[in-house]
Scaffold this motif. Structure first.
Motif, PDB file in Angstrom:
ATOM      1  N   PRO A 252       0.818  -1.228   0.000  1.00  0.00           N
ATOM      2  CA  PRO A 252       0.000   0.000   0.000  1.00  0.00           C
ATOM      3  C   PRO A 252       0.845   1.269   0.000  1.00  0.00           C
ATOM      4  O   PRO A 252       0.461   2.284  -0.606  1.00  0.00           O
ATOM      5  N   LEU A 253       2.014   1.233   0.667  1.00  0.00           N
ATOM      6  CA  LEU A 253       2.888   2.413   0.688  1.00  0.00           C
ATOM      7  C   LEU A 253       3.425   2.713  -0.708  1.00  0.00           C
ATOM      8  O   LEU A 253       3.544   3.885  -1.106  1.00  0.00           O
ATOM      9  N   PHE A 254       3.782   1.665  -1.437  1.00  0.00           N
ATOM     10  CA  PHE A 254       4.253   1.876  -2.810  1.00  0.00           C
ATOM     11  C   PHE A 254       3.181   2.575  -3.643  1.00  0.00           C
ATOM     12  O   PHE A 254       3.461   3.549  -4.363  1.00  0.00           O
ATOM     13  N   LEU A 255       1.945   2.078  -3.563  1.00  0.00           N
ATOM     14  CA  LEU A 255       0.880   2.606  -4.415  1.00  0.00           C
ATOM     15  C   LEU A 255       0.491   4.026  -4.023  1.00  0.00           C
ATOM     16  O   LEU A 255       0.086   4.818  -4.879  1.00  0.00           O
TER      17      LEU A 255
ATOM     18  N   ARG B   9      -4.975   7.523 -15.277  1.00  0.00           N
ATOM     19  CA  ARG B   9      -5.677   6.818 -16.353  1.00  0.00           C
ATOM     20  C   ARG B   9      -7.158   6.739 -16.015  1.00  0.00           C
ATOM     21  O   ARG B   9      -7.657   7.482 -15.186  1.00  0.00           O
ATOM     22  N   ASP B  10      -7.868   5.812 -16.644  1.00  0.00           N
ATOM     23  CA  ASP B  10      -9.307   5.703 -16.418  1.00  0.00           C
ATOM     24  C   ASP B  10      -9.642   5.098 -15.057  1.00  0.00           C
ATOM     25  O   ASP B  10     -10.768   5.207 -14.591  1.00  0.00           O
ATOM     26  N   ASN B  11      -8.639   4.412 -14.423  1.00  0.00           N
ATOM     27  CA  ASN B  11      -8.821   3.815 -13.099  1.00  0.00           C
ATOM     28  C   ASN B  11      -9.959   2.797 -13.056  1.00  0.00           C
ATOM     29  O   ASN B  11     -10.692   2.680 -12.069  1.00  0.00           O
ATOM     30  N   ILE B  12     -10.115   2.078 -14.145  1.00  0.00           N
ATOM     31  CA  ILE B  12     -11.127   1.020 -14.204  1.00  0.00           C
ATOM     32  C   ILE B  12     -10.440  -0.309 -13.913  1.00  0.00           C
ATOM     33  O   ILE B  12      -9.495  -0.702 -14.602  1.00  0.00           O
TER      34      ILE B  12
ATOM     35  N   CYS C 114     -10.030  -4.988  -5.177  1.00  0.00           N
ATOM     36  CA  CYS C 114      -8.740  -4.346  -5.438  1.00  0.00           C
ATOM     37  C   CYS C 114      -7.622  -5.382  -5.389  1.00  0.00           C
ATOM     38  O   CYS C 114      -7.415  -6.022  -4.344  1.00  0.00           O
ATOM     39  N   TYR C 115      -6.899  -5.519  -6.484  1.00  0.00           N
ATOM     40  CA  TYR C 115      -5.862  -6.532  -6.660  1.00  0.00           C
ATOM     41  C   TYR C 115      -4.577  -5.821  -7.050  1.00  0.00           C
ATOM     42  O   TYR C 115      -4.575  -4.976  -7.952  1.00  0.00           O
ATOM     43  N   TYR C 116      -3.482  -6.114  -6.369  1.00  0.00           N
ATOM     44  CA  TYR C 116      -2.245  -5.337  -6.525  1.00  0.00           C
ATOM     45  C   TYR C 116      -1.774  -5.221  -7.977  1.00  0.00           C
ATOM     46  O   TYR C 116      -1.509  -4.097  -8.440  1.00  0.00           O
TER      47      TYR C 116
ATOM     48  N   LEU D  16      -2.398   0.714 -13.410  1.00  0.00           N
ATOM     49  CA  LEU D  16      -3.041   2.014 -13.561  1.00  0.00           C
ATOM     50  C   LEU D  16      -2.168   3.161 -13.074  1.00  0.00           C
ATOM     51  O   LEU D  16      -2.502   4.328 -13.267  1.00  0.00           O
ATOM     52  N   ALA D  17      -1.052   2.844 -12.411  1.00  0.00           N
ATOM     53  CA  ALA D  17      -0.194   3.881 -11.835  1.00  0.00           C
ATOM     54  C   ALA D  17       0.644   4.556 -12.912  1.00  0.00           C
ATOM     55  O   ALA D  17       1.086   3.917 -13.877  1.00  0.00           O
ATOM     56  N   CYS D  18       0.869   5.847 -12.720  1.00  0.00           N
ATOM     57  CA  CYS D  18       1.723   6.608 -13.627  1.00  0.00           C
ATOM     58  C   CYS D  18       3.104   6.776 -12.985  1.00  0.00           C
ATOM     59  O   CYS D  18       3.210   7.117 -11.812  1.00  0.00           O
ATOM     60  N   GLY D  19       4.136   6.527 -13.753  1.00  0.00           N
ATOM     61  CA  GLY D  19       5.490   6.625 -13.230  1.00  0.00           C
ATOM     62  C   GLY D  19       6.233   5.314 -13.406  1.00  0.00           C
ATOM     63  O   GLY D  19       5.742   4.368 -14.032  1.00  0.00           O
TER      64      GLY D  19
END
Length: 318
Positions: free
Chosen positions: A162-165, A172-175, A181-183, A189-192
């Motif tokens: 969770p700290l990483f995320l 993005r669309d975050n769909i 919620c699955y890692y 969906l993460a940018c970077g």
């Protein structure tokens, strides 16, 4: 069409799409989902009550089974809000904190369950290969330590995820591909630069599920060679029957888990419907089938359940 809203408390919102292409049938799909959740919760609760109250089940293998049932209850309760919210009442959106909390519990409890399966394999290994030392090795203290180690390992290894995320932005669309919620799903969906976070997730899988699977395989190879050396064939058959429940549980847990992990990491262009199906099999059928397998295969549990029902009938008759 679902449009994510990113304005809630300045946190990104994530959207559960359920089963793509079947949105109009979600309310009907929620009916069997409710039934499966109800059966899983009732089945695992019954196992916990039986192990707690029946003197005949005060054995290490049933203590481990109670731990497994407790982990299954936790998994069911962790996914129930978003799965039923998505299919039953159409609540498709969740915030970042709620999503990270659910992700932590799902992955931690999955790791705990894997560790308990290793402990159960060790229990069968000692029972068959060193029966005279069984009670000396698997004491109550040893059982508590094995269960505690499984929990501590899972929680400690999952705590950084969770700290990483939280350090990433989501542009993005975050769909999400699943109804929870699955890692790996969130990471896509993460940018970077997600190289380190992705590598840590892979290390976590190798240090838990891969190592656990290897230990279970090695344990049963040792059990098999011991059984083949037994002089009496009926004794070997009885020994294998004691392992049948655990082997079924191992297959029920690992096959959907491995399939889902492989699809996320190595199979590109997988149809969303297949993602949704495998994810629901992984977290719905495992808690449901474990108590059914042990209820059908274990004579001791069958006897304890029949005794319990008989006592309840007698009490009701009075």
């Amino acid at each position: 069409m679902l449009v994510p809203n990113n304005t809630t408390n300045d946190q990104p919102a994530f959207i559960f799409i359920g089963i793509p292409g079947l949105e109009t049938l979600h309310i009907w799909i929620s009916i069997p989902f409710c039934l499966l959740y109800f059966m899983a919760l009732i089945g695992n609760s019954i196992l916990l009550v039986l192990v707690r109250t029946e003197q005949s089940l005060r054995e290490p293998q049933f203590y481990f089974l109670a731990m497994l049932a407790l982990a299954d209850l936790g998994l069911s309760l962790s996914t129930l809000p978003t799965v039923l919210g998505t299919f039953w009442i159409g609540a498709h959106q969740t915030g970042l904190d709620a999503c990270l909390a659910q992700m932590f519990f799902i992955h931690t409890l999955s790791s705990v369950e894997s560790g308990i399966l290793v402990a159960m394999a060790f229990d069968r290994l000692v029972a068959i290969c060193s029966p005279l030392r069984y009670s000396c090795i698997l004491t109550n203290r040893a059982i508590f330590c094995l269960g505690g180690a499984a929990f501590i390992r899972g929680a400690a290894l999952l705590a950084p995820l969770p700290l990483f995320l939280r350090n990433f932005s989501f542009c993005r669309d975050n769909i999400l591909s699943h109804s929870y919620c699955y890692y790996p799903d969130l990471l896509t969906l993460a940018c970077g630069d997600i190289t380190f976070s992705s590598a840590y997730g892979l290390v976590f899988v190798l240090c838990t599920f891969a190592v656990d699977a290897l230990f279970i395989i090695a344990s049963y190879l040792k059990i098999l060679t011991t059984i083949l050396r037994l002089e009496a064939s009926d004794r070997g058959l009885r020994s294998m029957q004691t392992c049948a429940c655990h082997l079924c549980t191992v297959l029920i847990f690992y096959l959907p888990l491995i399939s889902l992990a492989v699809m996320h990491r190595y199979v590109h262009g997988t149809p969303p419907l297949l993602y949704a199906t495998m994810s629901n099999i992984y977290l719905l059928l495992t808690p449901l089938l474990n108590p059914l397998v042990y209820s059908l295969k274990s004579r001791q549990i069958q006897t304890a359940l029949q005794r319990r029902l008989w006592v309840q009938r007698v009490t009701a008759g009075e």
